[in-house]
Design a protein around this motif. Sequence first.
Motif, mmCIF file in Angstrom:
data_model
loop_
_atom_site.group_PDB
_atom_site.id
_atom_site.type_symbol
_atom_site.label_atom_id
_atom_site.label_comp_id
_atom_site.label_asym_id
_atom_site.label_seq_id
_atom_site.Cartn_x
_atom_site.Cartn_y
_atom_site.Cartn_z
ATOM 1 N N MET A 9 0.842 -1.207 0.000
ATOM 2 C CA MET A 9 0.000 0.000 0.000
ATOM 3 C C MET A 9 0.876 1.256 0.000
ATOM 4 O O MET A 9 1.849 1.337 0.729
ATOM 5 N N GLN A 10 0.518 2.211 -0.867
ATOM 6 C CA GLN A 10 1.304 3.428 -0.984
ATOM 7 C C GLN A 10 1.102 4.338 0.225
ATOM 8 O O GLN A 10 0.016 4.436 0.767
ATOM 9 N N ARG A 11 2.186 5.007 0.643
ATOM 10 C CA ARG A 11 2.107 5.934 1.757
ATOM 11 C C ARG A 11 1.317 7.173 1.351
ATOM 12 O O ARG A 11 1.321 7.575 0.182
ATOM 13 N N PRO A 12 0.648 7.827 2.331
ATOM 14 C CA PRO A 12 -0.137 9.033 2.015
ATOM 15 C C PRO A 12 0.675 10.112 1.309
ATOM 16 O O PRO A 12 0.171 10.808 0.433
ATOM 17 N N SER A 13 1.952 10.265 1.706
ATOM 18 C CA SER A 13 2.781 11.285 1.072
ATOM 19 C C SER A 13 2.977 10.999 -0.414
ATOM 20 O O SER A 13 2.981 11.916 -1.251
ATOM 21 N N LYS A 14 3.137 9.720 -0.752
ATOM 22 C CA LYS A 14 3.297 9.348 -2.160
ATOM 23 C C LYS A 14 2.001 9.586 -2.931
ATOM 24 O O LYS A 14 2.015 10.105 -4.054
ATOM 25 N N ILE A 15 0.889 9.206 -2.321
ATOM 26 C CA ILE A 15 -0.408 9.392 -2.981
ATOM 27 C C ILE A 15 -0.662 10.875 -3.222
ATOM 28 O O ILE A 15 -1.134 11.278 -4.295
ATOM 29 N N PHE A 16 -0.331 11.702 -2.230
ATOM 30 C CA PHE A 16 -0.534 13.143 -2.385
ATOM 31 C C PHE A 16 0.327 13.685 -3.522
ATOM 32 O O PHE A 16 -0.141 14.492 -4.342
ATOM 33 N N SER A 17 1.589 13.265 -3.594
ATOM 34 C CA SER A 17 2.479 13.745 -4.652
ATOM 35 C C SER A 17 1.964 13.358 -6.030
ATOM 36 O O SER A 17 1.988 14.168 -6.966
ATOM 37 N N LEU A 18 1.497 12.120 -6.143
ATOM 38 C CA LEU A 18 0.967 11.655 -7.428
ATOM 39 C C LEU A 18 -0.311 12.402 -7.800
ATOM 40 O O LEU A 18 -0.537 12.747 -8.969
ATOM 41 N N GLY A 19 -1.158 12.657 -6.801
ATOM 42 C CA GLY A 19 -2.383 13.409 -7.052
ATOM 43 C C GLY A 19 -2.079 14.842 -7.459
ATOM 44 O O GLY A 19 -2.702 15.391 -8.377
ATOM 45 N N PHE A 20 -1.114 15.456 -6.783
ATOM 46 C CA PHE A 20 -0.736 16.832 -7.097
ATOM 47 C C PHE A 20 -0.132 16.924 -8.494
ATOM 48 O O PHE A 20 -0.311 17.916 -9.209
ATOM 49 N N GLN A 21 0.552 15.868 -8.911
ATOM 50 C CA GLN A 21 1.109 15.817 -10.258
ATOM 51 C C GLN A 21 -0.014 15.876 -11.295
ATOM 52 O O GLN A 21 0.095 16.559 -12.325
ATOM 53 N N HIS A 22 -1.119 15.184 -11.034
ATOM 54 C CA HIS A 22 -2.282 15.234 -11.934
ATOM 55 C C HIS A 22 -2.885 16.631 -11.967
ATOM 56 O O HIS A 22 -3.319 17.108 -13.026
ATOM 57 N N VAL A 23 -2.924 17.294 -10.821
ATOM 58 C CA VAL A 23 -3.456 18.658 -10.768
ATOM 59 C C VAL A 23 -2.606 19.589 -11.629
ATOM 60 O O VAL A 23 -3.139 20.400 -12.405
ATOM 61 N N LEU A 24 -1.281 19.477 -11.524
ATOM 62 C CA LEU A 24 -0.401 20.325 -12.317
ATOM 63 C C LEU A 24 -0.556 20.053 -13.806
ATOM 64 O O LEU A 24 -0.443 20.973 -14.631
ATOM 65 N N ALA A 25 -0.813 18.787 -14.158
ATOM 66 C CA ALA A 25 -0.946 18.433 -15.571
ATOM 67 C C ALA A 25 -2.151 19.108 -16.212
ATOM 68 O O ALA A 25 -2.108 19.467 -17.395
ATOM 69 N N MET A 26 -3.232 19.295 -15.449
ATOM 70 C CA MET A 26 -4.451 19.857 -16.027
ATOM 71 C C MET A 26 -4.701 21.304 -15.636
ATOM 72 O O MET A 26 -5.617 21.947 -16.150
ATOM 73 N N TYR A 27 -3.872 21.846 -14.737
ATOM 74 C CA TYR A 27 -4.174 23.146 -14.145
ATOM 75 C C TYR A 27 -4.218 24.270 -15.184
ATOM 76 O O TYR A 27 -5.132 25.103 -15.177
ATOM 77 N N ALA A 28 -3.237 24.291 -16.071
ATOM 78 C CA ALA A 28 -3.183 25.375 -17.059
ATOM 79 C C ALA A 28 -4.435 25.382 -17.921
ATOM 80 O O ALA A 28 -5.028 26.440 -18.194
ATOM 81 N N GLY A 29 -4.866 24.196 -18.363
ATOM 82 C CA GLY A 29 -6.078 24.116 -19.175
ATOM 83 C C GLY A 29 -7.311 24.524 -18.398
ATOM 84 O O GLY A 29 -8.245 25.122 -18.955
ATOM 85 N N ALA A 30 -7.314 24.219 -17.094
ATOM 86 C CA ALA A 30 -8.484 24.527 -16.273
ATOM 87 C C ALA A 30 -8.639 26.026 -16.044
ATOM 88 O O ALA A 30 -9.757 26.545 -16.025
ATOM 89 N N VAL A 31 -7.536 26.749 -15.864
ATOM 90 C CA VAL A 31 -7.644 28.170 -15.540
ATOM 91 C C VAL A 31 -7.708 29.058 -16.775
ATOM 92 O O VAL A 31 -8.206 30.186 -16.708
ATOM 93 N N ILE A 32 -7.216 28.567 -17.919
ATOM 94 C CA ILE A 32 -7.203 29.419 -19.103
ATOM 95 C C ILE A 32 -8.611 29.674 -19.621
ATOM 96 O O ILE A 32 -8.902 30.749 -20.164
ATOM 97 N N VAL A 33 -9.512 28.695 -19.463
ATOM 98 C CA VAL A 33 -10.883 28.876 -19.958
ATOM 99 C C VAL A 33 -11.608 30.009 -19.230
ATOM 100 O O VAL A 33 -12.170 30.902 -19.883
ATOM 101 N N PRO A 34 -11.637 30.025 -17.879
ATOM 102 C CA PRO A 34 -12.293 31.169 -17.221
ATOM 103 C C PRO A 34 -11.622 32.498 -17.523
ATOM 104 O O PRO A 34 -12.297 33.528 -17.610
ATOM 105 N N LEU A 35 -10.306 32.502 -17.709
ATOM 106 C CA LEU A 35 -9.622 33.749 -18.032
ATOM 107 C C LEU A 35 -10.049 34.267 -19.405
ATOM 108 O O LEU A 35 -10.278 35.474 -19.591
ATOM 109 N N ILE A 36 -10.178 33.362 -20.382
ATOM 110 C CA ILE A 36 -10.595 33.765 -21.723
ATOM 111 C C ILE A 36 -12.044 34.233 -21.729
ATOM 112 O O ILE A 36 -12.377 35.308 -22.239
ATOM 113 N N VAL A 37 -12.936 33.409 -21.154
ATOM 114 C CA VAL A 37 -14.367 33.734 -21.159
ATOM 115 C C VAL A 37 -14.634 34.990 -20.333
ATOM 116 O O VAL A 37 -15.359 35.897 -20.768
ATOM 117 N N GLY A 38 -14.048 35.051 -19.132
ATOM 118 C CA GLY A 38 -14.260 36.217 -18.271
ATOM 119 C C GLY A 38 -13.755 37.499 -18.899
ATOM 120 O O GLY A 38 -14.400 38.551 -18.812
#
Length: 437
Positions: free
Chosen positions: A1-30
């Motif tokens: 079983m993976q340690r919580p710190s590892k799971i958090f790092s992997l989850g945060f990596q997914h957030v960084l992968a999609m973050y730019a796409g997620a914030v650019i849409v409201p910036l363009i539309v707004g």
Amino acid sequence: MQRPSKIFSLGFQHVLAMYAGAVIVPLIVGGALKLSAEQLAYLVSIDLFTCGLATLLMVWKNRFFGIGLPVVLGCTFTAVGPMIAIGSEHGISAIYGAIILSGIFVVLFAGFFGKLVRFFPPVVTGSVVTVIGITLIPVAITDMGGGQGSPDFGSLDNLALSFGVLALIILMNRFLKGFLRTVSILMSLIVGTIVASFMGKVDFASIAEASWFHMVKPFYFGLPTFEFSAVLTMLLVATVTIIESTGVFLALGKICGKEISSDDLSKGYRAEGLAVLLGGIFNAFPYTTYSQNVGLVQMTNVKTRNVIFTAGGILVVLGLIPKVAAFTTLIPTPVLGGATIAMFGMVVSTGIKMLGSNVDLDHHENLLIIACSVGVGLGVTVSPTLFDQLPQGFQIFTDNGIVAGSLVAIVLNMVFNFGPKTKVDIAESENLNHKAG
């Protein structure tokens, strides 16, 4: 079983992968709708919050909704143009009325859409996944240079940062193993951002200006209104995003070694419909699966749902604490581009793998399906004004290379292979049975 710190790092990596796409849409539309600074800040934060909720709905598999795959959801780029057009003509309240009804539409008809899985044999799904990756690569290349419209686009500093990040990813995957290898994207982004800060390319002003906490406010921009043309447009957007999501679902199913049934697809669509409905209520956006995270799953080979649950939770927190969310905006565009070129390229390689292992490429019909769908998808991506003379209602299917390429693959498969026991079906079945044997 993976340690919580590892799971958090992997989850945060997914957030960084999609973050730019997620914030650019409201910036363009707004920006296009002339929102105030306060309204724009709310739009960005509530978008991150709803991205997290949408992701949790999708990964939480139950009797009614959720596909249970490592899927991350974000606001769809397909809706950018229609939302600006609706807001400019009917006001922002009409945008959210249309989004709410489109979400209800997807929830109600998810079962029907799920039964269309027979239109997605391996030759179609492999082509769609390949198109997804190919159409994303120009985005990564542009980011490597510094981003669209950057005054120093293609400068030696930007190229050094982006290729340095890419080289670090390659080296970590070559010489490291285990957990350090799986977080190569995250570590490379951190190192790249630190180096960029010494080069004067990191602006910390956004952190100082951001507030610490804000509450979610349903119908922040007022009660929704309903305009027929606006609703019809958003129904088309919803149909298009379902096509996009189908390719992502089937690609992740292949990566995770899971057979995706029509019932699984229906639950995935239903979760997406609920996410769109929430987007309308919270005055955010329509939501769809994010292709860039497919490449991350393929690259890291981490397919567990607890990582995506963590990513969804991080997005919810970021949406409630704008000052924390502001830290993720520090990553310079060239640094992000160096990482995404590897991730998007992995999506392409996944599509090629699907075509090579599951499709009989000795048949001319299959080759033509692949050639035309990839060609159209790439063509629309590099020449987005090609179909500008078409009626507005048709352009929603042609403005996006992923959607255009997917539609070509679906239609050509129906032309060549639709119906019981066509010669290509029989030959392909015999060939695959021979390989399996």
